[in-house]
Design an enzyme around this catalytic site. Structure first.
Site, mmCIF file in Angstrom:
data_model
loop_
_atom_site.group_PDB
_atom_site.id
_atom_site.type_symbol
_atom_site.label_atom_id
_atom_site.label_comp_id
_atom_site.label_asym_id
_atom_site.label_seq_id
_atom_site.Cartn_x
_atom_site.Cartn_y
_atom_site.Cartn_z
ATOM 1 N N ALA A 127 0.791 -1.233 0.000
ATOM 2 C CA ALA A 127 0.000 0.000 0.000
ATOM 3 C C ALA A 127 0.831 1.296 0.000
ATOM 4 O O ALA A 127 0.617 2.169 -0.866
ATOM 5 C CB ALA A 127 -0.985 -0.038 1.167
ATOM 6 N N ASP A 159 -3.971 -2.595 3.864
ATOM 7 C CA ASP A 159 -4.173 -1.847 2.611
ATOM 8 C C ASP A 159 -5.224 -0.760 2.768
ATOM 9 O O ASP A 159 -5.260 0.204 2.006
ATOM 10 C CB ASP A 159 -4.556 -2.797 1.482
ATOM 11 C CG ASP A 159 -3.327 -3.569 1.051
ATOM 12 O OD1 ASP A 159 -2.995 -4.570 1.699
ATOM 13 O OD2 ASP A 159 -2.663 -3.133 0.089
HETATM 14 O O1 MRU Z 1 -0.984 -7.426 -3.400
HETATM 15 P P1 MRU Z 1 0.086 -6.733 -2.602
HETATM 16 O O2 MRU Z 1 1.384 -7.468 -2.614
HETATM 17 O O3 MRU Z 1 0.222 -5.283 -2.998
HETATM 18 O O4 MRU Z 1 -0.460 -6.751 -1.125
HETATM 19 C C1 MRU Z 1 0.273 -6.092 -0.133
HETATM 20 C C2 MRU Z 1 -0.251 -6.275 1.223
HETATM 21 O O5 MRU Z 1 -1.299 -6.831 1.442
HETATM 22 C C3 MRU Z 1 0.547 -5.656 2.329
HETATM 23 O O6 MRU Z 1 0.496 -6.422 3.474
HETATM 24 C C4 MRU Z 1 -0.036 -4.266 2.619
HETATM 25 O O7 MRU Z 1 -0.049 -3.508 1.449
HETATM 26 C C5 MRU Z 1 0.710 -3.549 3.658
HETATM 27 S S1 MRU Z 1 2.285 -3.084 3.055
HETATM 28 C C6 MRU Z 1 3.119 -2.134 4.128
#
Ligand code: MRU
Length: 354
Positions: free
Chosen positions: A52, A241
């Site tokens: 995110a 997210d």
């Molecule tokens: O699909 P992604 O790899 O973008 O998903 C990321 C996540 O779910 C992370 O845990 C979230 O973005 C937190 S990152 C600091």
């Protein structure tokens, strides 16, 4: 400020966005240079840049790519084109609210300065995108320092997906807590869930923690319950997210499983997320849009097909953990404890609207 562990995952360099292509990790460390907004859009969609906060930073830089060759002088037309550009960047992925929060910030800067010349507004937009980048670095370290207090010496903790340096500019949210605990001299061990279907845990978190010399053991997602039952986990830390006003938190698919298991095994479950991941306009997690990705991601991995051709697949990329399963949310303003609805409001009282 805690020392630098990793090179930036993403940065603005000579009019281009330079980012580590995370689809290639851990086998290859390759950089991708996005010189136009379309290339960046695809990099977000494909998860070359992901997580995110990193997506938020990418959105700000995406705006810079979209306006860098803008030659028009009419402010009104510029604002209209900027809105279109932001809508386009926002169509890359729906769940991480950082993307939309940064795009809103960029639009606001342009709107509040619409009396200036297009060139002046462009300069302000560049400053804003770079501010988002710097804020991420600062805020992650602050969350790390708050959250590290929750890790006790000799504990074993668990995480899922990658909420580390690779998901931010260079430090991480949930993994940032671990980096700060290590810097504070604590000895602990981490179970990293592999995170099917795209293996962010196995490919990215295992890579990052190993490089940072943190004791890490990789498990398949379906081993988490057994590891907890064996008394091997004392706390769970994940990123988010999007966090709703009542504390419901969307994160990588499988996070909700861990939270339910944590409740059963009486293990504290913490979310680590900056203010830029909060969506205070929505009351609960029911309003969080959940991205559904291509069936191929579940039916195989990279070029290897594991499931029969034509099989029906359901592939939601995220799930929502109910606030009642969360012990605390670590933010740059401190650790928020239940009741979340009241305490989220209290802690962010003096912040501007996201
Ligand atoms: O699909 P992604 O790899 O973008 O998903 C990321 C996540 O779910 C992370 O845990 C979230 O973005 C937190 S990152 C600091």
């Amino acid at each position: 400020m805690t020392k630098q562990l990793f090179h930036p995952t993403i940065c603005w360099q000579n009019g281009a966005v330079k980012l580590i292509d995370q689809t290639e990790l851990p086998l290859k460390t390759k950089y991708l240079y996005c010189r136009d907004v379309k290339t960046l859009w695809h990099a977000i969609k494909r998860l070359s840049v992901r997580g995110a906060p990193a997506i938020g930073v990418a959105a700000g830089f995406g705006v810079l790519l979209g306006i860098k060759d803008y030659k028009g002088k009419d402010n009104k037309k510029f604002l209209k084109d900027l809105r279109k550009l932001c809508d386009y960047i926002g169509s890359s992925r729906p769940t991480a609210v950082n993307l939309f929060n940064v795009l809103d910030r960029m639009e606001r800067v342009a709107e509040q300065n619409s009396h200036l010349s297009v060139d002046q507004i462009k300069k302000l937009l560049k400053a804003e995108a770079l501010a988002v980048y710097e804020e991420d670095r600062r805020v992650c370290r602050r969350m790390g320092d708050y959250g590290s207090r929750l890790i006790k010496n000799k504990q074993s903790i668990m995480t899922i997906c990658n909420a580390g340096a690779l998901a931010t500019v260079d430090y991480g949210t949930a993994l940032g807590v671990m980096y700060s605990a290590k810097t504070a001299g604590k000895k602990f061990h981490v179970y990293a869930c592999e995170t099917r279907p795209l293996l962010q845990g196995a490919r990215l978190t295992a890579w990052e923690l190993k490089r940072a010399k943190i004791d890490v053991t990789l498990i398949c997602d379906n081993m988490a319950a057994t590891v907890m039952k064996q008394g091997k986990v004392q706390a769970i830390f994940t990123g988010a997210d999007r966090v709703a006003a009542n504390g419901d938190s969307a994160n990588k698919i499988g996070t909700y499983n861990l939270a339910v298991l944590a409740k059963y095994h009486k293990i504290p479950f913490y979310i680590v997320a900056p203010y830029s991941t909060f969506d205070l306009k929505i009351k609960s997690g029911k309003e969080i849009p959940i991205e559904e990705r291509k069936p191929d991601e579940v039916a195989g991995f990279r070029t290897i097909r594991t499931a029969p051709k034509g099989i029906k697949v359901f592939n939601p990329a995220f799930d929502v953990t109910d606030h009642s399963l969360i012990s605390g949310i670590v933010t740059e303003a401190g650790i928020i404890r239940p009741p979340f609805k009241t305490n989220i409001k209290k802690i962010f009282k003096c912040y501007g609207s996201t």
